[in-house]
Design an enzyme around this catalytic site. Sequence first.
Site, mmCIF file in Angstrom:
data_model
loop_
_atom_site.group_PDB
_atom_site.id
_atom_site.type_symbol
_atom_site.label_atom_id
_atom_site.label_comp_id
_atom_site.label_asym_id
_atom_site.label_seq_id
_atom_site.Cartn_x
_atom_site.Cartn_y
_atom_site.Cartn_z
ATOM 1 N N ASP A 30 0.605 -1.163 0.215
ATOM 2 C CA ASP A 30 -0.044 0.412 -0.166
ATOM 3 C C ASP A 30 1.145 1.157 -0.129
ATOM 4 O OD1 ASP A 30 -1.905 1.462 -0.111
ATOM 5 O OD2 ASP A 30 -2.667 1.420 1.772
ATOM 6 N N ASP A 74 -8.264 -7.264 1.022
ATOM 7 C CA ASP A 74 -6.831 -7.674 2.252
ATOM 8 C C ASP A 74 -7.504 -7.363 3.726
ATOM 9 O OD1 ASP A 74 -6.176 -4.985 3.872
ATOM 10 O OD2 ASP A 74 -6.112 -4.085 1.237
ATOM 11 N N CYS A 134 -11.690 -28.405 9.970
ATOM 12 C CA CYS A 134 -11.259 -27.007 9.785
ATOM 13 C C CYS A 134 -9.793 -28.419 9.373
ATOM 14 C CB CYS A 134 -10.952 -26.274 10.432
ATOM 15 S SG CYS A 134 -9.428 -25.156 9.974
ATOM 16 N N CYS A 139 -6.590 -26.048 9.581
ATOM 17 C CA CYS A 139 -5.941 -25.568 9.370
ATOM 18 C C CYS A 139 -4.642 -26.509 10.788
ATOM 19 C CB CYS A 139 -5.810 -24.206 10.034
ATOM 20 S SG CYS A 139 -6.792 -24.078 11.794
ATOM 21 N N CYS A 149 -6.638 -26.495 14.198
ATOM 22 C CA CYS A 149 -7.297 -27.312 14.365
ATOM 23 C C CYS A 149 -7.394 -29.170 14.081
ATOM 24 C CB CYS A 149 -8.522 -26.996 13.203
ATOM 25 S SG CYS A 149 -9.090 -25.643 13.298
ATOM 26 N N HIS A 164 -5.154 -20.160 12.743
ATOM 27 C CA HIS A 164 -6.813 -20.238 12.080
ATOM 28 C C HIS A 164 -7.362 -19.423 11.475
ATOM 29 C CE1 HIS A 164 -11.355 -22.139 12.201
ATOM 30 N NE2 HIS A 164 -11.073 -21.403 12.568
HETATM 31 N N1 PRF Z 1 -6.528 4.418 0.327
HETATM 32 C C1 PRF Z 1 -5.282 3.559 0.698
HETATM 33 N N2 PRF Z 1 -5.159 2.434 1.569
HETATM 34 C C2 PRF Z 1 -6.612 2.540 2.146
HETATM 35 C C3 PRF Z 1 -7.498 2.087 1.835
HETATM 36 C C4 PRF Z 1 -7.474 4.033 1.388
HETATM 37 O O1 PRF Z 1 -8.824 4.307 0.575
HETATM 38 C C5 PRF Z 1 -8.538 1.885 2.425
HETATM 39 C C6 PRF Z 1 -10.004 2.758 2.769
HETATM 40 N N3 PRF Z 1 -10.385 1.560 3.672
HETATM 41 C C7 PRF Z 1 -7.897 1.221 2.911
HETATM 42 N N4 PRF Z 1 -6.629 1.055 2.577
HETATM 43 N N5 PRF Z 1 -3.886 3.673 -0.176
HETATM 44 ZN ZN ZN Z 2 -8.321 -23.741 12.304
#
Ligand code: PRF
Ligand code: ZN
Length: 377
Positions: free
Chosen positions: A89, A271, A309, A311, A314, A340
């Site tokens: 990110d 994510d 499960c 994992c 479990c 888990h």
């Molecule tokens: N922009 C960026 N990362 C993020 C978001 C976003 O708007 C969000 C919003 N849920 C999570 N991670 N760059």
């Molecule tokens: Zn599990």
Amino acid sequence: MYKILKKDGNAKRAEFTTVHGTVQTPVFMNVATVAAIKGGVSTEDLEGIDTQVVLSNTYHLHLRPGDELVYRMGGLHKFMSCNKPILTDSGGFQVFSLAKTRKIREEGVYFHSHIDGHKLFMGPEESMRIQSHLGSTIAMAFDECPSAKAEHEYVQMSVDRTTRWLLRCKKEMDRLNGLEYTVNPHQMLFGINQGAIFDDIRIEHAKRISELDLDGYAVGGLAVGESHEEMYHVLDTVVPFLPENKPTYLMGVGTPANILESVDRGVDFFDCVYPSRNGRHGHLYTNRGHINILNAKYEMDDTPIEEGCGCPACRRYTKAYIRHLLKAGEMLGMRLCVLHNLYFYNHMMTEIREAIEKGEYKEYKKRKLEGMLEFDS
Ligand code: PRF
Ligand code: ZN
């Protein structure tokens, strides 16, 4: 390269090929903010819990250990010994949510480190340079995520600036990928749609960024305080305006129900910190809803967290034992709970892909949602 293998309503089953391997979508990306999954989960552990993609963070790694150090260590994949695709990110969102005192200007954001308070600046070029040093598979564009409560006028101004930032990101990423000593010269760039809950701004922005032929498109600015209905409405509105031949990523979302609903609206990538964060507190996901393993009723429970499960927790341990470990503050307790929960998310994505392939997504979603009704906090 992105290839749709099957459509079932708006749900897509696709394949996304990167230099670090092919990703089967819909997919959940496992969050490793500081190049580590919290709760003591190693890159080796990721093999046993159906993980395909790891997500890490520009802002955190820039502050510690420093992207220059990671670059000198050969990039993030080598540094954390991970051979799976890694998405980073951009830092934009974290600057807004973590840093104290920030000033947003045309050139970027001035802020103070949340670790030691020192003054920093990050703009689109800085974010791309850091991500290039990290050499992630997919870099995210540097964006502003306005509050869900922001006024139309502010959001419009902010989104226009985010578009200008995106053009600068693209130009800088192209330049960096052409340099001689780039960790990953095939680094991909995903754009991010913003616009809070305003349909007009969301749509216009989606059209603008779709023209740029980026490697993928994210929907940002959701799960920041709006209702679930508002979030689904934004997806219904905006996903049709994003390129169908590119992956769609819903950032920071969400609960299993959010994921099931969003897949049905055409989202490929997800994510969320929920499985690891909740796991660390003993909140566990099961097909019957979530349970709190610290609850006294599990004190002598000799069954696994979830029967059947696959994992590592479990397959071997009982609720009573895991509860004891958590109560005793033993690291293993946390680790087993996180394993888990991550397995639960990743395995649900496997089921989702199978259901789409069979053309039974709607039925699968209904069954799964109806099952997860039991809560015992
Ligand atoms: N922009 C960026 N990362 C993020 C978001 C976003 O708007 C969000 C919003 N849920 C999570 N991670 N760059
Ligand atoms: Zn599990």
